[in-house]
Design an enzyme around this catalytic site. Structure first.
Site, short mmCIF file in Angstrom:
data_model
loop_
_atom_site.label_atom_id
_atom_site.label_comp_id
_atom_site.label_asym_id
_atom_site.label_seq_id
_atom_site.Cartn_x
_atom_site.Cartn_y
_atom_site.Cartn_z
N HIS A 162 -14.97 -1.99 27.89
CA HIS A 162 -13.97 -1.65 26.87
C HIS A 162 -14.16 -0.24 26.33
O HIS A 162 -15.11 0.05 25.60
CB HIS A 162 -14.05 -2.69 25.72
CG HIS A 162 -13.08 -2.42 24.63
ND1 HIS A 162 -13.35 -2.64 23.31
CD2 HIS A 162 -11.80 -1.93 24.68
CE1 HIS A 162 -12.31 -2.31 22.59
NE2 HIS A 162 -11.36 -1.86 23.39
N GLU A 178 -17.90 -0.60 25.17
CA GLU A 178 -18.48 -1.94 24.96
C GLU A 178 -18.54 -2.65 26.31
O GLU A 178 -17.52 -2.67 27.04
CB GLU A 178 -17.61 -2.77 24.02
CG GLU A 178 -17.72 -2.36 22.57
CD GLU A 178 -16.89 -3.27 21.67
OE1 GLU A 178 -17.45 -3.88 20.75
OE2 GLU A 178 -15.66 -3.35 21.87
N ASN A 222 -13.55 -4.00 17.51
CA ASN A 222 -12.26 -4.44 16.99
C ASN A 222 -12.37 -5.61 16.01
O ASN A 222 -11.48 -5.81 15.19
CB ASN A 222 -11.32 -4.79 18.14
CG ASN A 222 -10.80 -3.52 18.80
OD1 ASN A 222 -10.75 -2.47 18.17
ND2 ASN A 222 -10.43 -3.61 20.06
N1 CAA Z 1 -8.29 14.19 25.60
C1 CAA Z 1 -9.18 15.22 25.59
N2 CAA Z 1 -9.59 15.82 24.46
C2 CAA Z 1 -9.06 15.39 23.30
C3 CAA Z 1 -8.12 14.34 23.23
C4 CAA Z 1 -7.74 13.74 24.45
N3 CAA Z 1 -6.87 12.72 24.51
N4 CAA Z 1 -7.79 14.13 21.93
C5 CAA Z 1 -8.50 15.00 21.21
N5 CAA Z 1 -9.26 15.76 22.04
C6 CAA Z 1 -10.24 16.78 21.67
C7 CAA Z 1 -9.61 18.05 21.17
O1 CAA Z 1 -9.29 18.90 22.25
C8 CAA Z 1 -10.71 18.61 20.31
O2 CAA Z 1 -11.70 19.20 21.15
P1 CAA Z 1 -12.62 20.41 20.65
O3 CAA Z 1 -13.49 19.88 19.54
O4 CAA Z 1 -13.40 20.76 21.87
O5 CAA Z 1 -11.67 21.48 20.21
C9 CAA Z 1 -11.34 17.37 19.69
O6 CAA Z 1 -10.99 16.28 20.55
C10 CAA Z 1 -10.81 17.09 18.31
O7 CAA Z 1 -9.39 16.99 18.39
P2 CAA Z 1 -8.38 17.65 17.34
O8 CAA Z 1 -8.95 18.92 16.80
O9 CAA Z 1 -7.02 17.68 17.97
O10 CAA Z 1 -8.19 16.58 16.21
P3 CAA Z 1 -9.22 15.87 15.26
O11 CAA Z 1 -10.40 16.72 14.94
O12 CAA Z 1 -8.36 15.36 14.19
O13 CAA Z 1 -9.75 14.66 16.14
C11 CAA Z 1 -9.62 12.44 16.96
C12 CAA Z 1 -8.89 13.76 16.77
C13 CAA Z 1 -10.78 12.66 17.92
C14 CAA Z 1 -8.63 11.48 17.56
C15 CAA Z 1 -10.17 12.00 15.56
O14 CAA Z 1 -9.13 11.98 14.63
C16 CAA Z 1 -10.80 10.62 15.60
O15 CAA Z 1 -11.95 10.46 15.99
N6 CAA Z 1 -10.02 9.61 15.17
C17 CAA Z 1 -10.48 8.22 15.18
C18 CAA Z 1 -10.34 7.67 16.58
C19 CAA Z 1 -10.78 6.24 16.65
O16 CAA Z 1 -11.19 5.62 15.68
N7 CAA Z 1 -10.69 5.72 17.86
C20 CAA Z 1 -11.03 4.32 18.10
C21 CAA Z 1 -9.78 3.54 18.05
S1 CAA Z 1 -10.13 1.84 18.30
C22 CAA Z 1 -10.12 1.67 19.93
O17 CAA Z 1 -9.83 2.51 20.71
C23 CAA Z 1 -10.45 0.30 20.38
C24 CAA Z 1 -9.27 -0.55 20.66
O18 CAA Z 1 -9.40 -1.37 21.57
C25 CAA Z 1 -8.08 -0.59 19.84
#
Ligand code: CAA
Length: 289
Positions: free
Chosen positions: A138, A150, A188
């Site tokens: 996961h 996971e 989750n």
């Molecule tokens: N692919 C590649 N790189 C990416 C990307 C992607 N899809 N999305 C963001 N990035 C990179 C950016 O390029 C940036 O890189 P650098 O540091 O090298 O410049 C870095 O990630 C940070 O991105 P941003 O500056 O655009 O934006 P941010 O600082 O706001 O971060 C985020 C964005 C990483 C999404 C952050 O907001 C975050 O961690 N959010 C929480 C995400 C989370 O909780 N995810 C888990 C969800 S639950 C899940 O997935 C389980 C499920 O089953 C539902």
């Protein structure tokens, strides 16, 4: 292992294909929907370009990774894969139907993994022809950025399969957390009820969308507020996970918020639909209530 198959070219499937190709695997990304394939490939190419821009990877690494990646609408192409990861929609019947179609085309020794975020691995394994070579792998969204995977054994998963999956995660540079096979696993089980509670807070008028997200970002140091995160994950996925928790643990504390149900019924599924708790039509997301 040399070749990885991914079933589903959506946000999770394309993210998994992205990290596999960058880690040196040959990748077949399969989807029956050709538009989903086109969108998935464009997302991977764009996200790798973003990583080149921030010097996380080189131009050559991007070029080589894209060359290792093939998108295919033909299920037969998965015969070449050592491991196939299903990343279809979070719906048990859909996943079961996929396994019935795909299993006859797989190499007899191939591992079949699911990226399910909540459904019983043991139950899914039971409809395949290889429960001992089936497990949960996961990934978190966005896959190229999030460190964790996971790993979840079903009742029949054998040790060799589990160790192969662990070595695969190591090669991707991901950290592993092992979860027992209970509804929604670890991340989750904790995260989605928190999001559901934030939706109750909105539903009861305790706060606005912007107020709730600001409170959790600045008050709890979350990188995104829970409602922005719900839109990011997809409200249909959030609802499916709450339903799995509610059914699987038979505890009313997991009841899905009626407002979450209403948004999903409206088709306001979050970012992928252009609208959820925020409207994404303009430059900046605008709260929808
Ligand atoms: N692919 C590649 N790189 C990416 C990307 C992607 N899809 N999305 C963001 N990035 C990179 C950016 O390029 C940036 O890189 P650098 O540091 O090298 O410049 C870095 O990630 C940070 O991105 P941003 O500056 O655009 O934006 P941010 O600082 O706001 O971060 C985020 C964005 C990483 C999404 C952050 O907001 C975050 O961690 N959010 C929480 C995400 C989370 O909780 N995810 C888990 C969800 S639950 C899940 O997935 C389980 C499920 O089953 C539902």
């Amino acid at each position: 292992m040399k070749t990885i198959g991914i079933i589903g070219a959506g946000q999770m499937g394309s993210g998994i294909a992205h990290v596999c190709a960058l880690s040196g695997y040959d990748v077949f990304m399969h989807d029956i929907d050709e538009t989903a394939i086109e969108n998935g490939m464009a997302t991977i190419s764009g996200n790798m370009a973003r990583q080149v821009g921030s010097e996380r990877i080189t131009r050559d690494e991007r070029h080589d990774a894209l060359n290792r990646l093939r998108a295919t609408p033909k299920v037969e192409d998965l015969v070449k894969c050592d491991m196939v990861i299903e990343a279809a929609t979070e719906n048990e019947k859909v996943k079961q139907a996929i396994y019935k179609t795909v299993c006859p085309h797989l190499n007899a020794d191939a591992i079949l993994a699911t990226n399910t975020s909540s459904i019983s691995i043991t139950r899914l394994a039971a409809v395949t022809d290889r429960p001992e070579r089936f497990l949960g792998v996961h990934f978190m969204n966005p896959v190229p950025v999030m460190q964790l995977v996971e790993l979840v054994r079903g009742i029949a998963t054998d040790d060799a399969t589990f160790q192969t999956a662990r070595a695969f995660c190591d090669k991707l540079g991901k950290e592993v957390s092992v979860s027992e096979d209970f509804p929604a696993f670890i991340v989750n089980r904790v995260l989605i009820p928190m999001i559901n509670e934030a939706i109750y807070v909105l539903y009861e008028g305790v706060g606005t969308v912007a107020g709730i997200d600001k409170a959790m970002k600045l008050g709890a140091n979350h990188p995104m507020g829970p409602l922005a995160l719900a839109d990011f994950i997809g409200l249909d996925t959030c609802l499916a996970i709450m339903q799995t928790l509610h059914d699987g643990l038979a505890d009313t504390k997991y009841r899905p918020c009626p407002l979450l149900v209403k948004y999903v019924e409206a088709g306001w599924l979050g970012r992928k639909a252009g609208k959820g708790f925020y409207d994404y039509a303009g430059e900046e997301p605008v709260p929808t209530r």
